[in-house]
Design a protein around this motif. Structure first.
Motif, short mmCIF file in Angstrom:
data_model
loop_
_atom_site.label_atom_id
_atom_site.label_comp_id
_atom_site.label_asym_id
_atom_site.label_seq_id
_atom_site.Cartn_x
_atom_site.Cartn_y
_atom_site.Cartn_z
N PHE A 49 1.01 -1.14 -0.03
CA PHE A 49 0.10 -0.14 -0.01
C PHE A 49 0.68 1.10 -0.03
CE2 PHE A 49 -2.72 3.30 1.33
CZ PHE A 49 -4.00 3.13 0.65
N GLY A 50 1.32 1.72 -1.15
CA GLY A 50 2.09 2.81 -1.21
C GLY A 50 3.48 2.80 -1.75
N PRO A 51 4.12 1.79 -1.64
CA PRO A 51 5.54 2.01 -2.38
C PRO A 51 5.72 1.84 -3.83
CG PRO A 51 4.87 -0.35 -1.34
CD PRO A 51 3.78 0.43 -1.01
N VAL A 52 4.66 1.53 -4.58
CA VAL A 52 4.66 1.39 -5.85
C VAL A 52 4.03 2.66 -6.31
CG1 VAL A 52 4.03 0.18 -8.07
CG2 VAL A 52 4.47 -1.02 -5.88
N ALA A 53 4.60 3.59 -7.10
CA ALA A 53 4.04 4.80 -7.68
C ALA A 53 3.92 4.77 -8.79
CB ALA A 53 4.72 5.87 -7.28
N ALA A 54 2.68 5.41 -9.48
CA ALA A 54 2.44 5.64 -10.83
C ALA A 54 3.24 6.55 -11.58
CB ALA A 54 0.86 6.02 -11.17
N PRO A 55 3.75 6.42 -13.00
CA PRO A 55 4.80 7.50 -13.39
C PRO A 55 4.51 8.73 -13.58
CG PRO A 55 4.12 5.70 -14.94
CD PRO A 55 3.43 5.36 -13.84
N ILE A 56 3.22 9.19 -13.58
CA ILE A 56 3.04 10.40 -13.67
C ILE A 56 2.00 10.93 -12.55
CG2 ILE A 56 2.48 9.90 -16.34
CD1 ILE A 56 -0.59 9.85 -15.62
N MET A 57 1.98 12.29 -12.47
CA MET A 57 1.48 13.10 -11.34
C MET A 57 0.68 14.36 -11.78
SD MET A 57 4.63 14.09 -9.26
CE MET A 57 5.71 15.23 -9.66
N PHE A 58 -0.28 14.77 -11.24
CA PHE A 58 -0.81 16.13 -11.76
C PHE A 58 -0.49 17.29 -10.96
CE2 PHE A 58 -4.15 19.26 -11.76
CZ PHE A 58 -4.61 19.21 -13.25
N SER A 59 -0.46 18.45 -11.30
CA SER A 59 0.03 19.37 -10.37
C SER A 59 -0.49 20.77 -10.97
CB SER A 59 1.81 19.60 -10.41
OG SER A 59 1.87 20.63 -9.54
N ALA A 60 -1.04 21.67 -10.05
CA ALA A 60 -1.70 22.83 -10.37
C ALA A 60 -1.15 24.02 -9.24
CB ALA A 60 -3.01 22.90 -10.48
N GLU A 61 -0.87 25.22 -9.90
CA GLU A 61 -0.52 26.23 -8.74
C GLU A 61 -1.43 27.27 -8.52
OE1 GLU A 61 3.67 27.27 -8.91
OE2 GLU A 61 3.95 25.07 -9.45
N TRP A 62 -1.75 27.87 -7.35
CA TRP A 62 -2.44 29.05 -7.03
C TRP A 62 -1.50 29.93 -6.71
CZ3 TRP A 62 -4.01 32.21 -3.06
CH2 TRP A 62 -5.29 32.79 -3.13
N ALA A 63 -1.68 31.25 -7.29
CA ALA A 63 -1.02 32.41 -7.10
C ALA A 63 -1.73 33.57 -7.58
CB ALA A 63 0.25 32.53 -7.91
N ASN A 64 -1.69 34.66 -6.73
CA ASN A 64 -2.40 36.06 -7.18
C ASN A 64 -3.80 35.80 -7.03
OD1 ASN A 64 0.09 37.30 -7.56
ND2 ASN A 64 0.33 36.62 -9.62
N GLY A 65 -4.29 35.05 -6.11
CA GLY A 65 -5.68 34.86 -5.93
C GLY A 65 -6.42 33.94 -7.13
N ALA A 66 -5.66 33.07 -7.87
CA ALA A 66 -6.28 32.19 -8.70
C ALA A 66 -5.50 31.12 -9.21
CB ALA A 66 -6.32 33.11 -10.29
N TRP A 67 -6.20 30.00 -9.59
CA TRP A 67 -5.58 28.77 -9.83
C TRP A 67 -5.06 28.78 -11.36
CZ3 TRP A 67 -3.85 25.14 -6.72
CH2 TRP A 67 -4.65 24.94 -5.42
N GLY A 68 -3.73 28.46 -11.72
CA GLY A 68 -3.08 28.38 -12.98
C GLY A 68 -3.68 26.98 -13.63
N ARG A 69 -3.16 26.92 -14.88
CA ARG A 69 -3.41 25.64 -15.63
C ARG A 69 -2.54 24.50 -14.99
NH1 ARG A 69 -2.43 23.70 -21.72
NH2 ARG A 69 -0.27 24.08 -21.13
N GLY A 70 -3.42 23.57 -14.85
CA GLY A 70 -2.80 22.20 -14.51
C GLY A 70 -1.91 21.43 -15.34
N GLU A 71 -1.18 20.50 -15.11
CA GLU A 71 -0.52 19.86 -15.88
C GLU A 71 -0.09 18.39 -15.34
OE1 GLU A 71 4.08 21.56 -14.77
OE2 GLU A 71 2.70 22.90 -15.90
N LEU A 72 0.09 17.26 -16.25
CA LEU A 72 0.29 16.22 -15.96
C LEU A 72 1.95 15.95 -16.43
CD1 LEU A 72 -2.07 13.74 -17.57
CD2 LEU A 72 -1.65 13.99 -15.22
N VAL A 73 2.86 15.33 -15.37
CA VAL A 73 4.07 15.60 -15.58
C VAL A 73 4.73 14.30 -15.10
CG1 VAL A 73 4.65 18.11 -15.25
CG2 VAL A 73 4.38 16.63 -13.20
N PRO A 74 6.03 13.88 -15.31
CA PRO A 74 6.71 12.72 -14.66
C PRO A 74 6.36 12.66 -13.08
CG PRO A 74 7.96 13.65 -16.41
CD PRO A 74 7.03 14.60 -15.94
N TYR A 75 6.21 11.43 -12.51
CA TYR A 75 6.21 11.33 -11.28
C TYR A 75 7.88 11.50 -10.65
CZ TYR A 75 6.13 9.36 -6.45
OH TYR A 75 6.31 9.31 -5.14
N GLY A 76 7.89 12.13 -9.75
CA GLY A 76 9.26 12.47 -9.31
C GLY A 76 9.48 13.57 -8.28
#
Ligand SMILES: *Cc1c(COP(=O)(O)O)cnc(C)c1O
Length: 363
Positions: free
Chosen positions: A32-59
């Motif tokens: 439960f947890g040691p195996v990670a999928a090779p991709i992850m999703f990330s989005a950032e919030w700055a200046n009061g708004a969410w930016g565009r999300g992206e799928l990137v390599p897991y790392g």
């Protein structure tokens, strides 16, 4: 460089993710947890708004050492599973509840909430893109861990002004190592009414780690928490809610503001009633429950959460080392677990509309 086709998704996709997913081999043993999928999703919030999300390599990710997530535990998270047992397309179990709870957790810490559209964009991108690496054996699934944290560095006592929302994923098997051996915790306190116990946030786990580690050192599995005021009433286990079978009826501690409102707990209440059980949500005094285990009136105790679904409790061990062993282990729990898992894996009809299919995405 991130690409975004005109008719494609709203989020960016880093190059070579398709190859990383195609080359990914599911190991036989998942845990439960040691195996990670090779991709992850990330989005950032700055200046009061969410930016565009992206799928990137897991790392590894970059984070300033002074970030409030690290210094002040400004972090909330979720946990949910995507199932693909005997189905062409994966499906999620009650994901909207996870989004709502993430929003409530964020509000408790006065962090910005993740909009429903961004939450679903992220988890559907992860599940859709990972569809080929979702295990298909019963009991196995893709565990999703969405989390939101403050990234601004600084010691001033206020919220961060920049945040990051991420989703990572792990192919998993049911989190279980046989009936759990529970350590009754009468010294430390996990959460008080008015605190952050009802939020799914790192701080609650920080408060519970000492007891969890001490329980494992004593050959036990997990700590059982009591209310902070009197240390008399049962709250929950460190990451699971608790049920007892008393006189053939189901009893679980009522949500008191310090207990984490588990989605599995809510599902067990609904499904239990549907299967004909009388279900009580009430304040449960520990000493009364222990006496009922001794008298045989309480026949069974079990825990529930997304990771383990329903897990039998084989023994409760008190501070004085007295041990309380329910007469039955995994009888009602097994019945409820099988009924719940059959809905989650879409092997049985879903009378409550709990499952949500996700379309595969090829990158
Ligand atoms: C996540 C969690 C649970 C279980 O919640 P589910 O929604 O059923 O997975 C129970 N207690 C704590 C402290 C938790 O963090």
């Amino acid at each position: 460089m991130l690409t975004c086709a005109a008719d494609g998704p709203n989020y960016g996709v880093a190059p070579d993710l398709g190859a990383a997913l195609r080359n990914f081999k599911l190991p036989d043993k998942l845990g439960f947890g040691p195996v990670a999928a090779p991709i992850m999703f990330s989005a950032e919030w700055a200046n009061g708004a969410w930016g565009r999300g992206e799928l990137v390599p897991y790392g590894p990710i970059q984070i300033l050492p002074g970030a409030r997530a690290l210094q002040y535990a400004e972090l909330v998270f979720e946990g949910l599973k995507a199932y693909k047992v005997g189905q062409a397309n994966p499906s999620l179990f009650r994901p909207r509840e996870n989004w709502q709870r993430l929003a409530r957790s964020a509000q408790r810490l006065s962090m910005p909430t993740v909009p429903e559209s961004l939450f679903f964009e992220a988890i559907e991108a992860m599940v859709g893109a990972c569809h080929r690496i979702i295990p298909r054996e019963p009991g196995r699934s893709l565990y999703l861990r969405p989390f939101l944290f403050g990234t601004e560095a600084g010691y001033l006592l206020r919220n961060s002004t920049t945040f990051r929302f991420m989703v990572i994923a792990n192919p998993v098997e049911i989190y279980s190592s046989g009936p759990m051996r529970v350590a009754i915790e009468r010294d430390d306190v996990r959460a008080a009414v008015g605190g952050v116990g009802a939020a799914k946030t790192a701080a609650n786990y920080a408060a519970s780690l000492r007891a969890s580690t001490a329980a494992v050192a004593r050959g036990l599995t997990v700590a059982l928490w009591l209310d902070a005021r009197e240390q008399r009433f049962i709250q929950e286990l460190s990451g699971m809610n608790l049920f007892a079978v008393i006189g053939g009826e189901l009893h679980t501690p009522a949500l008191d503001g310090a207990i984490l409102p588990g989605i599995t707990r809510d599902s067990v209440i609904t499904l239990g009633r549907h299967l004909g059980f009388v279900v009580h949500e009430r304040s449960m005094a520990l000493d009364e429950l222990l006496a009922q285990i001794v008298s045989g009136e309480c026949t069974e105790v079990f825990a529930c959460g997304t990771a383990a679904i329903l897990s039998p409790i084989g023994l409760l061990s008190d501070r004085d080392r007295r041990e309380y062993v329910p007469v039955r282990i995994d009888a009602v729990a097994a019945q409820l677990r099988e009924a719940l898992l059959a809905i989650q894996e879409r092997r049985a009809p879903d009378p409550f509309g709990w499952t949500r299919e996700v379309m595969p995405i090829s990158l």
